[in-house]
Write an enzyme that holds these catalytic residues in place. Structure first.
Site, PDB file in Angstrom:
ATOM      1  N   THR A   1       0.817  -1.220   0.000  1.00 44.74           N
ATOM      2  CA  THR A   1       0.000   0.000   0.000  1.00 44.74           C
ATOM      3  C   THR A   1       0.852   1.272   0.000  1.00 44.74           C
ATOM      4  OG1 THR A   1      -1.874  -1.066   1.057  1.00 44.74           O
ATOM      5  CG2 THR A   1      -1.653   1.285   1.438  1.00 44.74           C
TER       6      THR A   1
ATOM      7  N   SER B   1       1.564  -7.655  -0.807  1.00 39.58           N
ATOM      8  CA  SER B   1       2.418  -8.550  -0.016  1.00 39.58           C
ATOM      9  C   SER B   1       1.869  -9.970   0.051  1.00 39.58           C
ATOM     10  CB  SER B   1       2.665  -7.985   1.377  1.00 39.58           C
ATOM     11  OG  SER B   1       1.508  -8.038   2.170  1.00 39.58           O
TER      12      SER B   1
ATOM     13  N   THR C   1       1.512  -4.536   4.238  1.00 43.05           N
ATOM     14  CA  THR C   1       1.398  -4.843   5.665  1.00 43.05           C
ATOM     15  C   THR C   1       0.784  -6.214   5.939  1.00 43.05           C
ATOM     16  OG1 THR C   1      -0.778  -3.792   5.755  1.00 43.05           O
ATOM     17  CG2 THR C   1       1.130  -2.413   6.268  1.00 43.05           C
TER      18      THR C   1
HETATM   19  N1  ASP Z   1      -2.912  -5.493   0.777  1.00 42.10           N
HETATM   20  C1  ASP Z   1      -1.791  -4.627   1.053  1.00 42.10           C
HETATM   21  C2  ASP Z   1      -0.518  -5.446   1.016  1.00 42.10           C
HETATM   22  O1  ASP Z   1      -0.217  -6.129   1.961  1.00 42.10           O
HETATM   23  C3  ASP Z   1      -1.983  -3.972   2.348  1.00 42.10           C
HETATM   24  C4  ASP Z   1      -0.896  -3.029   2.761  1.00 42.10           C
HETATM   25  O2  ASP Z   1       0.144  -2.880   2.175  1.00 42.10           O
HETATM   26  O3  ASP Z   1      -1.126  -2.366   3.761  1.00 42.10           O
HETATM   27  O4  ASP Z   1       0.172  -5.393   0.035  1.00 42.10           O
END
Ligand code: ASP
Length: 328
Positions: free
Chosen positions: A11, A55, A87
């Site tokens: 993100t 991720s 995350t």
């Molecule tokens: N779905 C995103 C990821 O993990 C969420 C984030 O980065 O906060 O790539």
């Protein structure tokens, strides 16, 4: 002396895509350009854009490549490492890095909950705080750290505890080990480093090592456990509370534990499993007597990373039990 910045997407790096919704597309240079105060750091950031993915698509192999590149950066004179990523899997990647990072230099992982197109994106502040930690002498010898929302978390304890909040990361069992205050790194407690995993697992060995995670739920029939020993080499059980399962599942798990390592953890999100409080069939004391391994304070996701690694490197049942005992 520089800081090595590795970007993996998430993100923090997302912007509008060709269709609806944001997708990872910003480079490390883009991320740095959005951070007021980064230029005042007396350490330049040297960027390596590794991947730009959600991720959910990261793998252990990718993380090992980043660890190797980070070790090279340290050998070339970098003072610390920052990794930006999504995350969703950050608590797992950070735990893996902590197991395999032998250097005293800080290895800091961060990301963002609000993407750069939203009001008040948290990525720039998180990246700045992560860089401040990565070059702080106070953050040396602490292994892998997750810096988020101005808090510093030990990788072995941190969890993503909220789906949208900018305060999503917490260490429910221990609290953050430090904070970034006015740009200064304040370490409040210094946990001793764990032994780490004993040997290097190769990506092909990890790929071939199948470890299942089974979360017990109300009125659970255990159907998915049938035949598991034919397809997997290890199992993590996320039991109720202090490590309980329905009575009917206890012999099934005991039989599996006779064929492969089965680690007992709690599905609650905090606290340890117990050892000898309850005595019913399917209780923690019953399951441990049937040969399940005590996962202690480790949550199911980190336990799965650890067991997969230990199996991939050919550790014995005693060695696996001892590795989990570090988390009691
Ligand atoms: N779905 C995103 C990821 O993990 C969420 C984030 O980065 O906060 O790539």
């Amino acid at each position: 002396m520089s800081i090595a910045l590795f970007t993996l997407g998430g993100t923090i790096s997302m912007a509008g895509g060709p269709s609806a919704g944001v997708v990872p597309r910003l480079t490390g240079a883009d991320l740095m350009a959005a951070v007021p105060g980064l230029a005042e750091l007396d350490r330049p950031l040297e960027v390596q854009d590794v991947q730009a993915v959600p991720s959910a698509n990261l793998t252990l192999a990718t993380m090992l490549e980043v660890v190797d590149a980070a070790a090279q950066a340290i050998a070339d004179g970098a003072t610390g490492i920052v990794v930006t990523q999504g995350t969703d899997t950050l608590e797992e990647t950070a735990f893996l890095v902590d197991q395999v990072w032998p250097h005293p230099n800080p290895f800091v992982l961060t990301g963002a909950m609000r993407n750069p197109t939203l009001a008040g994106p948290d990525g720039p502040a998180n990246l700045l705080a992560a860089a401040q930690v990565a070059c702080s002498p106070a953050a040396r010898d602490l292994g892998a750290l997750v810096v988020f929302n101005d808090q510093i978390h030990a990788a072995r304890w941190v969890r993503k505890t909220h789906s949208t909040s900018t305060a999503a990361f917490a260490s429910p069992n221990a609290g953050p080990i430090g904070q970034v205050v006015e740009g200064q790194v304040r370490i409040l407690t210094r946990p001793a480093r764990l032994d780490g995993v004993p040997a290097r697992a190769e990506p092909a060995e990890l790929e071939a090592t199948k470890v299942a995670l089974y979360t017990v739920t109300l009125d659970d029939d255990g159907l998915l456990l049938r035949g598991l020993a034919d397809t997997h080499q290890g199992l993590i059980v996320a039991g109720y509370g202090v490590g309980h399962v329905p009575a009917a599942l206890a012999p099934v798990l005991g039989e599996l534990a006779a064929r492969m390592p089965v680690v007992l953890t709690s599905r609650t999100g905090a606290g340890s499993i117990a050892r000898n409080t309850y005595g019913s069939i399917g209780s923690e004391s019953d399951l441990l007597k049937r040969g399940l391994i005590d996962g202690g304070f480790l949550d199911p996701y980190k336990a799965r990373i650890l067991l997969r690694w230990l199996l991939a490197t050919g550790e014995s049942l005693d060695e696996i039990t001892a590795a989990f005992a570090q988390h009691h």
